[in-house]
Design a protein around this motif. Structure first.
Motif, mmCIF file in Angstrom:
data_model
loop_
_atom_site.group_PDB
_atom_site.id
_atom_site.type_symbol
_atom_site.label_atom_id
_atom_site.label_comp_id
_atom_site.label_asym_id
_atom_site.label_seq_id
_atom_site.Cartn_x
_atom_site.Cartn_y
_atom_site.Cartn_z
ATOM 1 N N THR A 183 29.409 73.969 66.034
ATOM 2 C CA THR A 183 28.246 73.105 66.248
ATOM 3 C C THR A 183 28.675 71.651 66.117
ATOM 4 N N LEU A 184 28.333 70.842 67.094
ATOM 5 C CA LEU A 184 28.657 69.421 67.057
ATOM 6 C C LEU A 184 27.448 68.648 66.536
ATOM 7 N N GLU B 45 24.790 61.021 68.647
ATOM 8 C CA GLU B 45 25.955 61.825 68.258
ATOM 9 C C GLU B 45 26.691 61.130 67.118
ATOM 10 N N SER C 266 28.037 76.966 60.216
ATOM 11 C CA SER C 266 28.728 75.684 60.191
ATOM 12 C C SER C 266 28.547 74.979 58.844
ATOM 13 N N ARG D 270 25.182 66.436 67.074
ATOM 14 C CA ARG D 270 24.555 65.618 68.106
ATOM 15 C C ARG D 270 23.136 66.123 68.364
ATOM 16 N N LYS E 206 29.950 60.376 65.316
ATOM 17 C CA LYS E 206 31.384 60.352 65.606
ATOM 18 C C LYS E 206 32.098 59.702 64.439
#
Length: 275
Positions: free
Chosen positions: A112-113, A22, A238, A115, A24
């Protein structure tokens, strides 16, 4: 064969480091806005200093230099192969079952993240672009003939692609799977060519490398148009705002590569070379 494919899938997609990846911002290495800015400024400063103000030795005949160039190109060739295969497998693994539109349009709602394995390979691609800065050092220390290859196109390409890679991740930009897979595939061919040159065998398909890069840029622009179609006819994609930079960057690169192609591979140039 089934066991081999299963192992490949695990090491390129299923490994916890990859499957649970992920991005961050502020925590992941290289995720702050300051990181690409400092990286690019440092690259441009060192390149300018070495090119304009430093008296550089010609290391092209040194065995250690040729060995270092061969190792560098082989590493990037193999890394590009891993990215091309890994990104493709990750896309097939992470893609929803309701269609292929996800490949070019990550849904914006819900957001959408960044990850999962697709973004892991985007992250690897991002850092590989920094590793490619060594290309410039090899040119600068390769002698006067080699230094003539150091063009504005080369430096602009190497610097700008770091920003493009950062935006793909920071904005969870749609088209990331397409960008990583196609770029990595072209770089397999390119670094294979430079590896062979480094070990003393100069292939006759240098033009093919440039042709593939141009095809990649055209394909990317077409896919960007498809993404915009999905964006305006659906619920949104996105990372559309970041698409502006990447589209302009690719369009500029395409223009410059076409000019390079015309200058270096025209029928007149080939005829003069033959004579």
């Amino acid at each position: 064969m089934e066991a081999l494919l299963s192992n490949i899938h695990f090491w390129l997609v299923g490994h916890p480091t990859i499957s649970q990846y992920e991005w961050k911002e502020g925590h992941t290495l290289g995720s702050s806005r300051l990181f690409p800015a400092i990286t690019i400024i440092s690259y441009l400063s060192v390149t300018l200093f070495l090119h304009r103000f430093a008296v550089l030795p010609d290391l092209s005949s040194a065995a250690a230099f040729r060995y270092a160039a061969a190792v560098h190109n082989m590493i990037l060739c193999l890394l590009s192969l891993a990215m091309a295969v890994g990104s493709t497998l990750a896309t097939l693994h992470q893609m929803p079952r309701d269609g292929w539109g996800w490949v070019v349009c990550f849904p914006a709602d819900p957001a959408t993240l960044p990850r999962g394995p697709v973004f892991f390979w985007g992250y690897v691609c991002y850092f590989s672009k920094i590793l490619e800065f060594i290309d410039t050092l090899l040119i600068l220390f390769g002698g006067s003939r080699s230094r003539r290859r150091l063009s504005f196109l080369h430096v602009f390409h190497h610097a700008g692609v770091v920003v493009a890679g950062y935006l793909l991740l920071a904005t969870a930009q749609s088209m990331l799977p397409v960008a990583v897979a196609t770029n990595a595939a072209v770089h397999v061919l390119m670094y294979a060519y430079y590896f062979l040159c480094a070990v003393g065998h100069r292939p006759r398909w240098k033009k093919l490398v440039t042709d593939c890069q141009i095809i990649q840029f055209v394909f990317g622009l077409v896919m960007s148009g498809l993404m915009l179609y999905y964006h305006f006819t659906g619920s949104g994609c996105s990372g559309v705002r970041a698409l502006f930079y990447n589209t302009v960057f690719v369009a500029v690169l395409l223009t410059m590569f076409l000019d390079f192609h015309s200058t270096n591979y025209s029928s007149k140039k080939r005829k003069d070379h033959d004579n």
